[in-house]
Design a protein around this motif. Structure first.
Motif, PDB file in Angstrom:
ATOM      1  N   PRO A 165      -2.465  11.414   4.020  1.00 15.01           N
ATOM      2  CA  PRO A 165      -2.595  12.815   4.401  1.00 15.01           C
ATOM      3  C   PRO A 165      -3.556  12.914   5.591  1.00 15.01           C
ATOM      4  CG  PRO A 165      -2.952  12.520   2.029  1.00 15.01           C
ATOM      5  CD  PRO A 165      -2.938  11.151   2.647  1.00 15.01           C
ATOM      6  N   ARG A 166      -3.256  13.765   6.524  1.00 14.34           N
ATOM      7  CA  ARG A 166      -4.112  13.837   7.713  1.00 14.34           C
ATOM      8  C   ARG A 166      -5.571  14.121   7.356  1.00 14.34           C
ATOM      9  NH1 ARG A 166       0.345  16.985   9.522  1.00 14.34           N
ATOM     10  NH2 ARG A 166       1.725  15.816  10.906  1.00 14.34           N
ATOM     11  N   ARG A 167      -5.772  14.881   6.272  1.00  9.11           N
ATOM     12  CA  ARG A 167      -7.152  15.221   5.899  1.00  9.11           C
ATOM     13  C   ARG A 167      -7.962  13.986   5.515  1.00  9.11           C
ATOM     14  NH1 ARG A 167      -3.786  16.620   1.792  1.00  9.11           N
ATOM     15  NH2 ARG A 167      -4.238  15.751  -0.284  1.00  9.11           N
ATOM     16  N   HIS A 168      -7.259  12.888   5.159  1.00  9.28           N
ATOM     17  CA  HIS A 168      -7.954  11.658   4.751  1.00  9.28           C
ATOM     18  C   HIS A 168      -7.865  10.551   5.797  1.00  9.28           C
ATOM     19  CE1 HIS A 168      -8.624  13.476   0.965  1.00  9.28           C
ATOM     20  NE2 HIS A 168      -7.482  13.165   0.385  1.00  9.28           N
ATOM     21  N   LEU A 194      -7.326  -9.608  -0.333  1.00  9.14           N
ATOM     22  CA  LEU A 194      -7.512  -8.669   0.773  1.00  9.14           C
ATOM     23  C   LEU A 194      -6.483  -7.543   0.702  1.00  9.14           C
ATOM     24  CD1 LEU A 194      -8.304  -9.562   4.463  1.00  9.14           C
ATOM     25  CD2 LEU A 194      -6.691  -7.766   3.894  1.00  9.14           C
ATOM     26  N   ARG A 195      -5.234  -7.904   0.515  1.00 10.01           N
ATOM     27  CA  ARG A 195      -4.181  -6.890   0.452  1.00 10.01           C
ATOM     28  C   ARG A 195      -4.388  -5.956  -0.737  1.00 10.01           C
ATOM     29  NH1 ARG A 195      -0.126  -7.063   3.905  1.00 10.01           N
ATOM     30  NH2 ARG A 195       0.158  -8.923   5.203  1.00 10.01           N
ATOM     31  N   ALA A 196      -4.759  -6.521  -1.873  1.00  7.24           N
ATOM     32  CA  ALA A 196      -4.981  -5.697  -3.061  1.00  7.24           C
ATOM     33  C   ALA A 196      -6.088  -4.680  -2.812  1.00  7.24           C
ATOM     34  CB  ALA A 196      -5.335  -6.580  -4.257  1.00  7.24           C
ATOM     35  N   GLY A 197      -7.149  -5.101  -2.137  1.00  7.11           N
ATOM     36  CA  GLY A 197      -8.258  -4.198  -1.870  1.00  7.11           C
ATOM     37  C   GLY A 197      -7.890  -3.077  -0.929  1.00  7.11           C
ATOM     38  N   VAL A 198      -7.155  -3.411   0.127  1.00 12.42           N
ATOM     39  CA  VAL A 198      -6.735  -2.385   1.086  1.00 12.42           C
ATOM     40  C   VAL A 198      -5.799  -1.385   0.413  1.00 12.42           C
ATOM     41  CG1 VAL A 198      -5.432  -1.944   3.199  1.00 12.42           C
ATOM     42  CG2 VAL A 198      -7.073  -3.827   3.122  1.00 12.42           C
ATOM     43  N   TYR A 199      -4.822  -1.891  -0.373  1.00  9.42           N
ATOM     44  CA  TYR A 199      -3.877  -0.985  -1.014  1.00  9.42           C
ATOM     45  C   TYR A 199      -4.552  -0.107  -2.069  1.00  9.42           C
ATOM     46  CZ  TYR A 199      -0.131  -3.531   1.302  1.00  9.42           C
ATOM     47  OH  TYR A 199       0.699  -4.093   2.243  1.00  9.42           O
ATOM     48  N   ALA A 200      -5.583  -0.639  -2.735  1.00 12.50           N
ATOM     49  CA  ALA A 200      -6.334   0.179  -3.686  1.00 12.50           C
ATOM     50  C   ALA A 200      -7.007   1.340  -2.961  1.00 12.50           C
ATOM     51  CB  ALA A 200      -7.368  -0.671  -4.412  1.00 12.50           C
ATOM     52  N   LEU A 201      -7.531   1.098  -1.769  1.00 11.66           N
ATOM     53  CA  LEU A 201      -8.130   2.170  -0.974  1.00 11.66           C
ATOM     54  C   LEU A 201      -7.084   3.188  -0.535  1.00 11.66           C
ATOM     55  CD1 LEU A 201     -10.746   0.454   1.381  1.00 11.66           C
ATOM     56  CD2 LEU A 201     -11.185   2.195  -0.360  1.00 11.66           C
ATOM     57  N   VAL A 202      -5.907   2.695  -0.155  1.00  8.78           N
ATOM     58  CA  VAL A 202      -4.829   3.601   0.243  1.00  8.78           C
ATOM     59  C   VAL A 202      -4.500   4.554  -0.903  1.00  8.78           C
ATOM     60  CG1 VAL A 202      -2.376   3.747   0.850  1.00  8.78           C
ATOM     61  CG2 VAL A 202      -3.830   2.034   1.947  1.00  8.78           C
ATOM     62  N   GLN A 203      -4.409   4.010  -2.113  1.00 11.25           N
ATOM     63  CA  GLN A 203      -4.133   4.870  -3.265  1.00 11.25           C
ATOM     64  C   GLN A 203      -5.274   5.846  -3.521  1.00 11.25           C
ATOM     65  OE1 GLN A 203      -2.722   2.643  -6.790  1.00 11.25           O
ATOM     66  NE2 GLN A 203      -0.807   3.596  -6.201  1.00 11.25           N
ATOM     67  N   GLN A 204      -6.490   5.375  -3.365  1.00 14.10           N
ATOM     68  CA  GLN A 204      -7.651   6.235  -3.579  1.00 14.10           C
ATOM     69  C   GLN A 204      -7.616   7.451  -2.658  1.00 14.10           C
ATOM     70  OE1 GLN A 204     -11.448   4.159  -3.401  1.00 14.10           O
ATOM     71  NE2 GLN A 204     -12.459   6.001  -2.594  1.00 14.10           N
ATOM     72  N   PHE A 205      -7.087   7.254  -1.440  1.00 14.80           N
ATOM     73  CA  PHE A 205      -7.011   8.345  -0.470  1.00 14.80           C
ATOM     74  C   PHE A 205      -5.623   9.011  -0.453  1.00 14.80           C
ATOM     75  CE2 PHE A 205     -10.795   6.195   1.011  1.00 14.80           C
ATOM     76  CZ  PHE A 205     -11.605   7.237   1.451  1.00 14.80           C
ATOM     77  N   GLU A 206      -4.880   8.846  -1.552  1.00 11.24           N
ATOM     78  CA  GLU A 206      -3.605   9.545  -1.775  1.00 11.24           C
ATOM     79  C   GLU A 206      -2.538   9.178  -0.746  1.00 11.24           C
ATOM     80  OE1 GLU A 206      -4.263  13.825  -3.136  1.00 11.24           O
ATOM     81  OE2 GLU A 206      -6.150  13.401  -2.076  1.00 11.24           O
ATOM     82  N   GLY A 207      -2.520   7.919  -0.333  1.00 12.10           N
ATOM     83  CA  GLY A 207      -1.581   7.484   0.687  1.00 12.10           C
ATOM     84  C   GLY A 207      -0.457   6.635   0.146  1.00 12.10           C
ATOM     85  N   SER A 208       0.376   6.135   1.050  1.00 11.53           N
ATOM     86  CA  SER A 208       1.495   5.250   0.730  1.00 11.53           C
ATOM     87  C   SER A 208       1.247   3.878   1.343  1.00 11.53           C
ATOM     88  CB  SER A 208       2.803   5.819   1.288  1.00 11.53           C
ATOM     89  OG  SER A 208       3.837   4.844   1.242  1.00 11.53           O
ATOM     90  N   PHE A 209       1.512   2.811   0.565  1.00  8.91           N
ATOM     91  CA  PHE A 209       1.275   1.462   1.078  1.00  8.91           C
ATOM     92  C   PHE A 209       2.420   0.978   1.952  1.00  8.91           C
ATOM     93  CE2 PHE A 209       3.479   0.785  -2.923  1.00  8.91           C
ATOM     94  CZ  PHE A 209       4.392  -0.218  -2.612  1.00  8.91           C
ATOM     95  N   SER A 210       3.527   1.748   2.048  1.00  8.87           N
ATOM     96  CA  SER A 210       4.615   1.394   2.964  1.00  8.87           C
ATOM     97  C   SER A 210       5.094   2.664   3.653  1.00  8.87           C
ATOM     98  CB  SER A 210       5.778   0.732   2.218  1.00  8.87           C
ATOM     99  OG  SER A 210       6.826   0.414   3.127  1.00  8.87           O
TER     100      SER A 210
END
Length: 488
Positions: A351-354, A404-420
């Motif tokens: 989301p742009r807000r994040h 590394l990938r797991a950590g980045v994707y966990a952050l993406v989820q935390q900020f309500e994003g999509s990993f793809s």
């Protein structure tokens, strides 16, 4: 590979268009950025009718079918892996239909045509298929992964530009979905299921696209925000002032720009004229475009006026009037990064807000856990897409890429994003999909996939738990981790 299959496939496609084992040309096995694959056979049908005969033939012989277009994808969905049972199905000869309707401004086109050729043909009519990518994919590949590109902000992704599809199912049934109309609620829009499915539900042989007018003028600027906090307010100001005239709004970090400029050529000389030779920490590439001529609407003047109004408060510097060089800078980033070391690409959306908050959280997490990684992010700020790309230097110690990938994707989820965001799933992201998707989504997606492909013989992407214990499922997917949880 069964001799019976090869003979039957040759009768369908022609002997010159079927090969097996070591006779398969390397270009079909070598993806853009990964190690080569291996296949039992290659077949190149030239029509929907041939495709409808070939798929049930492959099913009777227990072959897994991997549709492949231009092979420009980044998730390995079109690269075969099994030399005993993978049938590589190239769509490059699917070129039987190219029907342009100038009154409706639509194009019915076969899956084998490439984006560049389509737009070359449409240019004579001042029309275009409004998908802008640095690669040159095929129609089938664009649809299979629902690509977006740099001008998605204005024109939308491939899904938004598709009015109908012709699809061949694993059993050979041909589905014609949608009538190519702008308005049509006379049936379920099943065509939407196949867009973004990575070839796992059926093979797309034709599409009907809506077309857009080619811009008669464009105005481009590189804009240096006064601070990182000013980036999103600056974007909001741009959209409020220019609205639908905005065709692109790209963000580029300093390391990403440095990588592009290191490619040499004319870009190296441009740097000395941009921002006094000192690159900003973050830069926006802004583009306005219009169907009107400059004497009717002067985009350059509009862009200049907007920048002057923002100067000092949100803009510290800007470069105008170098359209080609600005876009060359953006498109050379990936090439420049590959020259620096191992590139780990994360194609995410937020989301742009994040958007900016995620960048900073990601930077801090990397500094703590993977200090050797160089973050060189860039992407489509205007539509929330972000290439959170990292370079792992060749001189750095061994990399625990899974962690590394797991950590980045966990952050993406935390900020309500999509990993793809726009590259699909495929083998590259299959494990992450299993780990990070909710149970109900996995259940219903798996049911849908088995409905269209009961034997699990299409593609390399597996969408849900209903696929467990079916022939095409990889062993590690039979026991997925708890959905929604990142791996350890």
């Amino acid at each position: 590979m069964s001799a019976d299959f090869l003979l039957a496939a040759a009768r369908i496609c022609g002997a010159a268009h079927v090969s097996a084992g070591s006779a398969i040309e390397p270009r079909y096995l070598e993806p853009a950025r990964y190690a080569p694959g291996q296949a039992a056979a290659l077949a190149r049908p030239a029509s929907t009718a041939e495709l409808a005969q070939l798929l049930p033939l492959a099913a009777r012989h227990g072959l897994r079918v991997l549709p492949q277009g231009a092979h420009t994808g980044l998730v390995r969905a079109a690269t075969p892996v099994d030399a005993e049972r993978d049938l590589l199905l190239s769509t490059e000869r699917l070129r039987e239909v190219f029907e342009l309707d100038l009154l409706d401004r639509t194009l019915r086109v076969s899956a084998g045509f490439r984006l560049s050729e389509i737009n070359e043909r449409l240019a004579a009519h001042d029309l275009m298929l409004a998908i802008d990518l640095s690669a040159d994919p095929s129609v089938g590949g664009m649809l299979a992964h629902n690509t977006g590109g740099t001008r998605m902000l204005r024109y939308g992704d491939v899904r938004a530009n598709t009015l109908g599809l012709t699809v061949v199912l694993a059993e050979g049934q041909v589905l014609r979905l949608g009538r190519g109309l702008q308005k049509d609620n006379a049936a379920l829009p099943l065509q939407q299921l196949f867009i973004g499915s990575s070839g796992s539900l059926g093979v797309i042989s034709e599409a009907v696209f809506k077309l857009a007018s080619r811009p008669r003028q464009q105005a481009v600027a590189l804009v240096s925000p006064s601070s990182l906090e000013a980036v999103l307010p600056l974007y909001q100001s741009l959209m409020a002032a220019m609205g639908s005239l905005v065709s692109a709004c790209e963000g580029m970090s300093r390391p990403a720009m440095e990588a592009a400029l290191s490619c040499g050529g004319d870009l190296g000389t441009e740097r000395m004229r941009w921002f006094g030779g000192d690159l900003p920490e973050y830069t926006l590439l802004v583009e306005l475009s219009s169907d009107l001529r400059a004497e009717q609407l002067d985009l350059q003047a509009l862009l200049q006026t907007w920048l002057e109004g923002e100067f000092g408060e949100r803009v510290s510097d800007a470069v105008l009037g170098a359209d080609a060089a600005c876009w060359a800078l953006r498109h050379h980033i990936s090439e420049g990064l590959r020259a620096r070391g191992k590139v780990l690409g994360f194609d995410v959306s937020l989301p742009r807000r994040h958007f900016m908050a995620f960048r900073e959280a990601g930077r801090a997490w990397l500094a703590e856990h993977f200090a050797a990684a160089e973050l060189a992010d860039f992407g489509h700020l205007g539509d929330g897409g972000l290439h959170f790309n990292l370079v792992w230097p060749q001189s750095a110690p061994a990399l625990d890429e899974a962690r590394l990938r797991a950590g980045v994707y966990a952050l993406v989820q935390q900020f309500e994003g999509s990993f793809s965001a726009e590259h699909g799933i495929g083998p590259q992201l299959q494990d992450s999909y299993w780990q990070l998707s909710e149970t109900n989504l996995l259940d219903w997606s798996g049911r849908l996939q088995r409905l269209f492909d009961p034997q699990a013989l299409l593609g390399l992407t597996h969408w849900g738990t209903a696929a467990i214990n079916t022939p095409g499922l990889p062993p590690d997917a039979a026991h997925p981790r708890e959905p929604g949880q990142a791996p350890g």
